[in-house]
Enzyme design. Structure first.
Site, PDB file in Angstrom:
ATOM      1  N   ILE A  47       2.616   9.749   3.765  1.00  0.00           N
ATOM      2  CA  ILE A  47       2.674  11.209   3.736  1.00  0.00           C
ATOM      3  C   ILE A  47       1.865  11.591   2.498  1.00  0.00           C
ATOM      4  CG2 ILE A  47       4.110  13.252   3.446  1.00  0.00           C
ATOM      5  CD1 ILE A  47       6.300  11.864   5.019  1.00  0.00           C
ATOM      6  N   PRO A  48       0.660  12.128   2.695  1.00  0.00           N
ATOM      7  CA  PRO A  48      -0.317  12.219   1.610  1.00  0.00           C
ATOM      8  C   PRO A  48      -0.107  13.371   0.627  1.00  0.00           C
ATOM      9  CG  PRO A  48      -1.257  13.082   3.616  1.00  0.00           C
ATOM     10  CD  PRO A  48       0.113  12.557   3.981  1.00  0.00           C
ATOM     11  N   CYS A  49       0.955  13.306  -0.139  1.00  0.00           N
ATOM     12  CA  CYS A  49       1.203  14.341  -1.133  1.00  0.00           C
ATOM     13  C   CYS A  49       0.136  14.336  -2.226  1.00  0.00           C
ATOM     14  CB  CYS A  49       2.603  14.216  -1.723  1.00  0.00           C
ATOM     15  SG  CYS A  49       2.931  12.663  -2.549  1.00  0.00           S
ATOM     16  N   HIS A  50      -0.592  13.235  -2.345  1.00  0.00           N
ATOM     17  CA  HIS A  50      -1.669  13.175  -3.335  1.00  0.00           C
ATOM     18  C   HIS A  50      -2.811  14.126  -2.995  1.00  0.00           C
ATOM     19  CE1 HIS A  50      -2.748  10.193  -0.231  1.00  0.00           C
ATOM     20  NE2 HIS A  50      -4.002  10.499  -0.523  1.00  0.00           N
ATOM     21  N   ARG A  51      -2.856  14.633  -1.775  1.00  0.00           N
ATOM     22  CA  ARG A  51      -3.918  15.540  -1.358  1.00  0.00           C
ATOM     23  C   ARG A  51      -3.647  16.989  -1.748  1.00  0.00           C
ATOM     24  NH1 ARG A  51      -4.412  12.779   4.597  1.00  0.00           N
ATOM     25  NH2 ARG A  51      -5.212  10.781   3.859  1.00  0.00           N
TER      26      ARG A  51
END
Length: 158
Positions: free
Chosen positions: A119-123
């Protein structure tokens, strides 16, 4: 609950899950202990993480089973819709979820994401394009964003 630890370029990742799906992926700060055998329920996740870090995978296809409130799960679902190599601000994410005033709640849910990288919270970045808080450390966020947007320019000078 089954667990596995795999080596990544950013440290050791611990994968937890069962037959219902992957419930968490966390990056461990101080661990040299790797799994010698990956449980069957976690093997696809381990393989996909390895493929992601090797530049062979841009979209994860895994059964996910994160624990969280309905609101957190709605934020996490919205995060999965941010395309590989793209970013979105917290404000844009709040608007996408239907309430610009929920920006702090959205940021909080983003910070509680239990599925590192998948789940790409880094984006999610600041409205001004800045790298803002990241549970795994801003250096990891920067690394992940650069990994997803490799430069095609040849360096002439070092």
């Amino acid at each position: 609950m089954k667990k596995a630890r795999i080596k990544t370029p950013l440290g050791v990742a611990e994968i937890c899950g069962d037959e219902n799906g992957i419930s968490s992926i966390t990056i461990l700060e101080d661990s040299n202990i790797l799994s010698t055998k990956i449980p069957e329920e976690l093997s696809t996740c381990a393989d996909q993480l390895n493929d992601y870090f090797e530049g062979k995978l841009t979209d994860f296809n895994l059964p996910l089973n994160p624990k969280g409130t309905p609101f957190q799960k709605s934020v996490w679902q919205a995060l999965t819709e941010i395309p590989f190599g793209k970013t979105m601000s917290y404000q844009e994410l709040s608007i996408k979820l239907g309430d610009i005033k929920a920006i702090r709640a959205v940021a909080s849910a983003n910070g509680k994401n239990p599925l590192w990288v998948v789940i790409p919270c880094h984006r999610v970045i600041g409205s001004d394009g800045s790298l803002t808080g990241y549970a795994g450390g801003l250096w990891r966020k920067k690394w992940l964003l650069e990994h997803e947007q490799p430069s095609t320019q040849i360096r002439l000078f070092e």
